[in-house]
Motif scaffolding. Sequence first.
Motif, short mmCIF file in Angstrom:
data_model
loop_
_atom_site.label_atom_id
_atom_site.label_comp_id
_atom_site.label_asym_id
_atom_site.label_seq_id
_atom_site.Cartn_x
_atom_site.Cartn_y
_atom_site.Cartn_z
N ARG A 165 -48.47 -32.51 -48.95
CA ARG A 165 -49.78 -33.14 -49.23
C ARG A 165 -50.73 -32.08 -49.78
NH1 ARG A 165 -54.84 -34.44 -46.79
NH2 ARG A 165 -55.47 -36.62 -47.17
N PHE A 166 -51.35 -32.40 -50.89
CA PHE A 166 -52.24 -31.47 -51.59
C PHE A 166 -53.53 -32.20 -51.93
CE2 PHE A 166 -53.90 -30.17 -55.77
CZ PHE A 166 -54.14 -28.82 -55.56
N VAL A 167 -54.66 -31.54 -51.70
CA VAL A 167 -55.97 -32.07 -52.09
C VAL A 167 -56.49 -31.24 -53.25
CG1 VAL A 167 -58.31 -32.61 -51.37
CG2 VAL A 167 -56.43 -32.84 -49.73
N ASP A 168 -56.73 -31.87 -54.38
CA ASP A 168 -57.18 -31.18 -55.58
C ASP A 168 -58.62 -30.71 -55.40
OD1 ASP A 168 -57.86 -30.33 -58.14
OD2 ASP A 168 -56.75 -31.95 -59.13
N PRO A 169 -58.88 -29.40 -55.49
CA PRO A 169 -60.25 -28.92 -55.32
C PRO A 169 -61.19 -29.38 -56.43
CG PRO A 169 -58.82 -27.12 -56.00
CD PRO A 169 -57.93 -28.29 -55.70
N VAL A 170 -60.64 -29.80 -57.56
CA VAL A 170 -61.48 -30.22 -58.68
C VAL A 170 -62.16 -31.55 -58.40
CG1 VAL A 170 -61.50 -30.87 -61.13
CG2 VAL A 170 -60.14 -28.91 -60.35
N VAL B 287 -56.81 -14.41 -77.65
CA VAL B 287 -57.80 -15.23 -76.94
C VAL B 287 -57.73 -14.86 -75.46
CG1 VAL B 287 -58.53 -17.55 -76.32
CG2 VAL B 287 -57.58 -17.10 -78.60
N VAL B 288 -58.83 -14.35 -74.94
CA VAL B 288 -58.88 -14.01 -73.52
C VAL B 288 -59.31 -15.28 -72.78
CG1 VAL B 288 -59.78 -12.44 -71.77
CG2 VAL B 288 -59.47 -11.64 -74.12
N ASP B 289 -58.31 -16.13 -72.50
CA ASP B 289 -58.58 -17.42 -71.89
C ASP B 289 -58.59 -17.29 -70.37
OD1 ASP B 289 -55.87 -17.23 -71.19
OD2 ASP B 289 -55.23 -18.48 -72.87
N THR B 290 -58.66 -18.42 -69.68
CA THR B 290 -58.88 -18.41 -68.24
C THR B 290 -57.83 -17.61 -67.49
OG1 THR B 290 -59.95 -20.57 -68.39
CG2 THR B 290 -59.22 -19.86 -66.20
N ASP B 291 -56.56 -17.88 -67.75
CA ASP B 291 -55.51 -17.21 -66.98
C ASP B 291 -55.38 -15.74 -67.35
OD1 ASP B 291 -54.98 -19.48 -65.53
OD2 ASP B 291 -53.33 -20.12 -66.81
N LEU B 292 -55.58 -15.40 -68.61
CA LEU B 292 -55.55 -13.99 -68.99
C LEU B 292 -56.72 -13.24 -68.38
CD1 LEU B 292 -54.14 -11.73 -70.48
CD2 LEU B 292 -55.36 -12.41 -72.57
N ARG B 293 -57.88 -13.89 -68.29
CA ARG B 293 -59.03 -13.25 -67.62
C ARG B 293 -58.69 -12.91 -66.18
NH1 ARG B 293 -63.87 -13.16 -70.03
NH2 ARG B 293 -64.90 -12.86 -68.03
N ASP C 46 -62.82 -23.02 -60.14
CA ASP C 46 -62.48 -23.46 -58.78
C ASP C 46 -61.44 -24.57 -58.85
OD1 ASP C 46 -62.33 -23.64 -56.07
OD2 ASP C 46 -64.27 -24.63 -55.80
N THR C 47 -60.25 -24.18 -59.24
CA THR C 47 -59.11 -25.07 -59.36
C THR C 47 -58.02 -24.54 -58.44
OG1 THR C 47 -58.14 -23.76 -61.13
CG2 THR C 47 -59.68 -25.51 -61.78
N ALA C 48 -56.92 -25.26 -58.36
CA ALA C 48 -55.79 -24.77 -57.55
C ALA C 48 -55.30 -23.43 -58.08
CB ALA C 48 -54.66 -25.80 -57.56
N THR C 49 -55.14 -23.32 -59.39
CA THR C 49 -54.69 -22.07 -59.98
C THR C 49 -55.72 -20.97 -59.77
OG1 THR C 49 -53.41 -23.28 -61.63
CG2 THR C 49 -53.88 -20.96 -62.10
N GLY C 50 -56.99 -21.32 -59.92
CA GLY C 50 -58.04 -20.34 -59.70
C GLY C 50 -58.06 -19.80 -58.29
N ARG C 51 -57.85 -20.66 -57.31
CA ARG C 51 -57.83 -20.21 -55.92
C ARG C 51 -56.64 -19.30 -55.66
NH1 ARG C 51 -60.05 -25.34 -52.22
NH2 ARG C 51 -62.06 -25.51 -53.31
N ARG D 197 -54.78 -13.63 -54.95
CA ARG D 197 -53.98 -12.48 -55.41
C ARG D 197 -54.88 -11.30 -55.75
NH1 ARG D 197 -48.91 -12.36 -59.65
NH2 ARG D 197 -48.72 -10.08 -59.74
N ALA D 198 -56.00 -11.57 -56.42
CA ALA D 198 -56.90 -10.50 -56.80
C ALA D 198 -57.48 -9.81 -55.57
CB ALA D 198 -58.01 -11.04 -57.69
N ARG D 199 -57.92 -10.56 -54.59
CA ARG D 199 -58.50 -9.95 -53.39
C ARG D 199 -57.47 -9.09 -52.66
NH1 ARG D 199 -61.14 -15.22 -52.89
NH2 ARG D 199 -63.37 -14.96 -53.31
N ALA D 200 -56.25 -9.57 -52.62
CA ALA D 200 -55.21 -8.82 -51.92
C ALA D 200 -54.81 -7.55 -52.66
CB ALA D 200 -53.98 -9.70 -51.71
#
Length: 859
Positions: free
Chosen positions: A111-116, A692-698, A724-729, A734-737
Amino acid sequence: MPAENLTRAEAIERADVVTGVESYTVELDVTTGPTTFASTTVIRFSAKPGGSTFVDLVAPAVREIVLNGRPLDPAAVYADSRIALTDLAAENELRVVADCAYMNTGEGLHRFVDPVDGEVYLYTQFEVPDARRVFATFEQPDLKAPFQVTVTAPAAWQVVSNQPTPEPTAATHATDADVLAATWTFEPTPRISTYLVALVAGPYAVERGELTSSDGRTIPLGVFCRASLSEHLDADYIMATTRKGFEFYEKTFDVPYPFDKYDQLFVPEYNMGAMENPGCVTFTEAYVFRSQVTDAVRERRVVTILHELAHMWFGDLVTMKWWNDLWLNESFAEYASTLATAEATEWEAAWTTFSAMEKTWAYRQDQLPTTHPIVAEIRDLEDVQVNFDGITYAKGASVLKQLAAWVGRDEFLAGVSAYFKKHAWSNTVLRDLLVELEATSGRDLGAWSAAWLETAGVNTLRPDVEVDAEGTITGLAVLQSAPADHPTIRPHRLGIGCYDLVEQPDGAVTLERTHQVVIDVDGERTEVPELVGHERPALLLLNDEDLAYAKVRLDDESLAAATEHLSRLTDPLARSLVWGSAWDAVRDGETPASAYVDLVLGNIAAETESTTVRTTLNQLGLAARTYVAPERRAATLARIGDRLWALAQEAAAGSDLQLQLVKFTAALASTPDHVAPLRGLLDGSVALDGLVVDTDLRWEVLQGLVRLGAADDAEVDAALAQDDTATGRQSAARARAAAPTVAAKEAAFASVVDQADVPNAIIRATAAGFVNVGDPAVLEPFVTRYVDALTGIWTSRSYHIAEELIEGLYPAPLASAGLRDAVQAWLDAHADAPAALRRMVAEQLAGTERALVAQAADV
C-alpha cells in the motif's frame, strides 16, 4: 521469519497428501481501512482420505476456518503461518476468513500513498512465498489451480488482475459511506501457480491498445501508472515494443500467447525490475522516465519488457515443480529476451549489452564462496529467496546461448517449442526439458548438463602463443583452469579472433578483425592448429563473439595492443570482451587496479555502447574506492574527477556519453576543486551545450555536493520542497545519508534499523547514501554497529527488508582488514544462524577479501 519458512521435504509431503487442487475462490475487500483488508478464501481440493496437511497464511487476525462444513478453532489450528488440517476427505472444501495486513515492504499487498495528491495505490508481489499474505494458500509452485478473484474497492479505481477486468457492480464501502464502492468479479484464471496471482488497484492512469495473436485472437493491451506520473508515460512505445515481442515469441516458440489479455503496470516502491504475473505484469515505475535517462536505461527497459513477456511461456504456461529449477524460468527468459531485443527491436547490439552487464554479474556471483550450480539445491524458501542471483539469471542465460550454438539454434528452439506443447499448464523438472532438446538435436545432453547445470564455478581461458622470429605463429593452445574449490573443466564452443590495425580510405587507423576460427575447447589444453602459420595478430581475442561462459585473459602482446588501441577497436562486442577481461584480471589480483584506471580514463570517451560505458564507469568507481592501494586512493579519485569532468566538457552536445560523464562526475567527485563545476551546474553558472539539468540530474549533482560537505540539510529541504514526490523523497533520503559526518551516518543508520515502519524504497535510498562516502574513515564506527544489528534485523524484518539492510548498510568502502576480521568473527560466532542470513553476510565479506587482494596487487 523462521516461523514462515517451508522446506522442500514439507512441500513434497504435502503434494503427496493433496492430490489435486480444483480451484481457489478469493474475495478481497480493500475498503476496510488503511492497515488491513478483508480476505475470504475457499479452496476446493482432493486429498488422501484421512490425511493431514496444512495451508499457508500470514495474517494478523483469522476470523473463521471451516473444513468440509466443520468449523475449526483458529486459536487451536493456526500458528506459525500455518493452518493445520486433519482428517481430510477425498474431496475437500476449506473456507478461511481473515484480516490480512497491507505491507510497505514490496511484499504481499503493498500500500502506497502518493505524496503529490494523497491517492492510495495497491499492488501485489507474491514471488516467492507471499500470496499467503493476501489469502490462504498451498504456497508451492506444483499445486497449480484456477483462481477466481473478486475485489471490492472504491468505484473510481482501476482494478486489474490476471483475467480481463469485468464490469463492476455497486457495493458498500466498509468504512466511509460517502465513498462509492464497487465489486469486480473476475473470471477464473487458467491453471497457474499461487505466486503468479496478481492484483493491482488504485486510481491508476491507463492507456489501452490491442494486438492480434498468431491464432487470430484479439489480445487487449493496457499500460498503467500513477496519475501523478501519467504525463511521462510513453505508452505507445511500450505497446509497440510489446507487439514486437509477441510476434517474435509466437513465431519462435510456435505456441500462441497462452492468456487472454496483457496489461503492464508501473507501480511504486517496487523491489525489483518487474514480475511476470500472467496478463498483469508489474514493473518498477523507475521505467516511467520523468527526466532524461541514458540509452543504457532505455535499452534495459526494453529487455525487461521482453523478459517478462517471455515468462508467459517460460514460467507461467510451464512452471518448475520446485524452486531448484528456478532457472527454467529465469535463465530462459533472460536468454529469450536478449535474443528478441537483438532481433526484433532497434537495440540490435543487445548481446554486447548482455556481455557488458549480465555476464559481468554472473562472473562476479560465480566467484563468491556462496556460488551454486545453475540447478541449485533448494532446501527451503529461504534458500530460494537468496538464489534470485547472477547464477540463476545471467549464467544460466549464458550457458543457454552456448548450448544453442553447440546443438544448433533451430534444433534448440524446436526442442523448446516441443517442451511448451507437451507440458502446457503443468510443472516440470530439468529432465523434461533435456528430453525434448535431445530429441530435436540428436545429442545426448547428460554430460553437458552435468558439467554446466549441476556444477558451480567459472573457468578461465588463456592463450599460449609461440611465434618465430618473423612473427609467424608456430604454436597456439587454449589453456583452461578452474578454481580449486570448483575444479570442473568444461567443454566450450568459442571463437578466436585475430585483430590488426587497418588503415581506412580516409586515413583513419582502426583495429579490425582480419581472421577468425571457431573451435571446441575441452580439457586443460586445447591445441589450435588452424592458426599455426598465420602472422601473429596485434590482438588475439579468445571467446570472440562471446559464445562461451568463461573468464578470458589476454596474452601480454594482446593486452598491450588493447590498452593502446582500444578506442580504435570498431566492434563493440569485441571491446566489451576486452573491457571485461581487463576487469576480471583486476578483480583476481593479476593486474594493478591503477592500470585499469588508466585504461578507462584513456579510452572511455571513444566507447559507443551506453551500457558498456555505464558498467565500465561503475567498475572504475569500485576500483578507485576499494581496489587501488589505500595510499593512492585520494590522488586516484582526484584524477578521476578531473578527467571525467574534462571529458564531459569535450563530449558531443546532448550525447548519451555527455550525460553519463556528468552523472559519474557527480558520483565520483572527491576534492574541493570538484565543488565548483557541480555548484555551477545547479545554479546555472556552468552550462554544457545540449545538457539539460533536469529534476533527477539536479538530485544527483546535489548528492555529490552533500558528500563533499558543500551542501547541507537546508539545501536538501529546499530541493525536496520543489520536488515533493515519491522519487524526490527517496532522493532526499539518499542525499541526507551521504553527508560526510559520523552524526549524519548515525542518523541514517538509526532511521532504517531502529525504526520498523520505514518503506522499502526509503530504506534502499538511505542505505545507498550511507555507503556513498569520499573518506571511508567516516564508516569506521559502524563496523561494530553493523555486526551487532544483524541478528535483530533478520528476526524482526520481512525477507526483502532484511536483505536491503544487510546488503545495503554493509560498510564496504572501508575495504580494510579490520572490517574483514569483524565480519569473519561474527560468522564464526554465529555458525547456527539461518543459512540465508549467513550467505548474505558471507557474500559481503567476500567482497572485502577480494578488495584486499586487489590492493596488495596495486604496486
